[in-house]
Design a protein around this motif. Structure first.
Motif, mmCIF file in Angstrom:
data_model
loop_
_atom_site.group_PDB
_atom_site.id
_atom_site.type_symbol
_atom_site.label_atom_id
_atom_site.label_comp_id
_atom_site.label_asym_id
_atom_site.label_seq_id
_atom_site.Cartn_x
_atom_site.Cartn_y
_atom_site.Cartn_z
ATOM 1 N N MET A 184 0.705 -1.427 0.079
ATOM 2 C CA MET A 184 -0.475 -0.345 0.110
ATOM 3 C C MET A 184 0.547 1.196 -0.186
ATOM 4 N N LYS A 185 0.745 2.703 -0.517
ATOM 5 C CA LYS A 185 1.222 3.628 -0.339
ATOM 6 C C LYS A 185 0.782 4.488 0.509
ATOM 7 N N ASN A 186 2.358 5.047 1.275
ATOM 8 C CA ASN A 186 1.542 5.584 2.441
ATOM 9 C C ASN A 186 1.145 7.240 1.945
ATOM 10 N N PHE A 187 0.313 7.999 1.845
ATOM 11 C CA PHE A 187 -0.838 9.033 2.419
ATOM 12 C C PHE A 187 -0.345 9.853 3.464
ATOM 13 N N VAL A 188 0.622 9.381 4.458
ATOM 14 C CA VAL A 188 1.207 10.220 5.147
ATOM 15 C C VAL A 188 2.312 9.720 6.008
ATOM 16 N N SER A 189 3.244 10.381 5.861
ATOM 17 C CA SER A 189 4.939 10.421 6.570
ATOM 18 C C SER A 189 5.401 11.688 7.562
ATOM 19 N N LEU A 190 5.702 11.204 8.462
ATOM 20 C CA LEU A 190 6.558 11.655 9.732
ATOM 21 C C LEU A 190 7.795 11.454 9.895
ATOM 22 N N GLU A 191 9.143 12.691 8.545
ATOM 23 C CA GLU A 191 10.071 12.151 9.430
ATOM 24 C C GLU A 191 10.711 12.958 11.100
ATOM 25 N N ARG A 192 11.463 12.230 11.438
ATOM 26 C CA ARG A 192 12.052 13.374 13.113
ATOM 27 C C ARG A 192 11.560 14.208 13.216
ATOM 28 N N VAL A 193 9.748 14.908 13.530
ATOM 29 C CA VAL A 193 8.832 15.111 13.689
ATOM 30 C C VAL A 193 9.217 15.914 15.232
ATOM 31 N N GLY A 194 9.487 16.880 15.693
ATOM 32 C CA GLY A 194 8.890 17.772 17.019
ATOM 33 C C GLY A 194 8.464 18.765 17.025
ATOM 34 N N GLN A 195 8.208 18.615 18.458
ATOM 35 C CA GLN A 195 7.148 19.942 17.941
ATOM 36 C C GLN A 195 7.272 20.880 19.799
ATOM 37 N N SER A 196 7.796 22.274 19.580
ATOM 38 C CA SER A 196 8.017 22.964 21.227
ATOM 39 C C SER A 196 7.587 24.066 21.415
ATOM 40 N N TYR A 197 7.303 24.124 22.265
ATOM 41 C CA TYR A 197 6.796 26.281 22.404
ATOM 42 C C TYR A 197 8.043 26.901 23.452
ATOM 43 N N GLY A 198 7.989 27.565 22.724
ATOM 44 C CA GLY A 198 9.071 28.817 23.778
ATOM 45 C C GLY A 198 10.569 28.754 22.911
ATOM 46 N N SER A 199 11.501 29.168 23.492
ATOM 47 C CA SER A 199 12.921 28.965 23.208
ATOM 48 C C SER A 199 13.048 29.579 24.284
ATOM 49 N N GLY A 200 14.465 28.561 24.344
ATOM 50 C CA GLY A 200 15.355 28.898 25.515
ATOM 51 C C GLY A 200 15.401 27.473 26.453
ATOM 52 N N ARG A 201 15.414 28.566 27.924
ATOM 53 C CA ARG A 201 15.531 27.141 28.433
ATOM 54 C C ARG A 201 13.948 27.520 29.766
ATOM 55 N N ASN A 202 13.261 28.523 28.557
ATOM 56 C CA ASN A 202 11.955 28.092 28.683
ATOM 57 C C ASN A 202 11.103 27.449 27.866
ATOM 58 N N ALA A 203 12.115 26.381 26.955
ATOM 59 C CA ALA A 203 11.317 26.129 25.890
ATOM 60 C C ALA A 203 10.439 24.655 26.614
ATOM 61 N N PHE A 204 9.174 24.361 26.191
ATOM 62 C CA PHE A 204 8.212 23.472 26.403
ATOM 63 C C PHE A 204 8.346 22.063 25.638
ATOM 64 N N VAL A 205 8.760 21.087 25.056
ATOM 65 C CA VAL A 205 9.226 20.688 24.484
ATOM 66 C C VAL A 205 7.823 19.538 24.354
ATOM 67 N N ALA A 206 7.356 19.656 23.475
ATOM 68 C CA ALA A 206 5.526 18.428 23.405
ATOM 69 C C ALA A 206 5.903 16.820 23.180
#
Length: 266
Positions: free
Chosen positions: A1-23
């Motif tokens: 079956m052909k892939n319709f959705v591919s996620l490659e090394r996906v990350g999500q964070s909010y804020g920056s520096g020491r205050n960044a929250f990595v979800a």
């Protein structure tokens, strides 16, 4: 079956520096055309965040997301979302709610008659054509969710995204809609990704169950192919060895995560 959705090394964070929250971090996942995948895990592990990334509602801070070979850069009609709240406009009838989405996607290329036909057909697909002229206040919660699903399917999306669509419903209505969803997905062949907290729902509906580890900075801990033949009837699965094995594996995983989340007792 052909892939319709591919996620490659996906990350999500909010804020920056020491205050960044990595979800989320290091999410690698490929989903085939026509596959039904559920995302499961404890609250705060990023299930809805991951669904929103695929929907294009928020941009990923790391990695690449693809749908049908194209990078996801925002919302699009190739991906339709059904939330726990039906989100129907109360001043429009059921048919008008569906027609709104149809007109948005196909209005530039099709005439009014064809748009109306699409809207009616979508309601018929979910068994709600009899309530076409009713307003949301005049129908039950389960019926509203059917209309919400009809609105999403009327867009003919490549991917149907569902964020706990039955979470607010009573158990009997939930069971009816689970069965209806199985029939709809079988009829349309739509690739489906659903967030759920319900183990039985995940095993009943899924081709694969994606288990997210504890958050924050959650990642995929385990992927379980259910290996259950379709069509599926819940009464037949009640004593099915493979169904019980899958259910036990997901439960063991969630209980293991829960033990890790418990604070230490002095």
């Amino acid at each position: 079956m052909k892939n319709f959705v591919s996620l490659e090394r996906v990350g999500q964070s909010y804020g920056s520096g020491r205050n960044a929250f990595v979800a989320l971090r290091d999410i690698d996942l490929s989903i085939a055309q026509g596959e039904f995948v559920t995302l499961i895990g404890h609250s705060g592990c990023g299930k809805s965040t991951l669904l929103n990334l695929i929907a294009g509602l928020v941009p990923a801070t790391e990695g690449v997301l693809l749908c049908a070979g194209r990078e996801i850069r925002g919302p699009g009609p190739d991906r339709a979302v059904v939330f726990q709240n039906h989100c129907l406009l109360p001043w429009l009838t059921c048919l008008e709610n569906v027609h709104l989405a149809v007109k948005r996607v196909f209005g530039a290329a099709e005439d009014a008659r064809r748009l109306q036909e699409r809207s009616v057909a979508a309601l018929r697909l979910v068994g709600m054509d009899h309530a076409a002229r009713k307003y949301p206040r005049e129908i039950s919660g389960g019926m509203k969710q059917r209309v919400g699903i009809a609105r999403a399917l009327a867009m003919e999306p490549k991917v149907l995204l569902m964020d706990e669509p039955f979470g607010a419903l009573d158990s009997l209505t939930r069971a009816h809609l689970q069965d209806a969803l199985q029939e709809i997905v079988a009829a349309t062949g739509t690739t489906t990704i659903m967030v759920t907290h319900d183990i039985d729902e995940a095993v009943l509906l899924s081709d694969r169950i994606v288990m997210l580890g504890k958050g924050p900075a959650a990642t995929i801990a385990r992927i379980l192919p259910t290996g259950l033949a379709r069509p599926r009837r819940r009464n037949d699965l009640a004593y099915d060895a493979r169904y019980l094995e899958c259910r036990a594996e997901v439960m063991d995983f969630l209980h293991g995560c829960q033990e890790e989340l418990q604070p230490a007792v002095a």
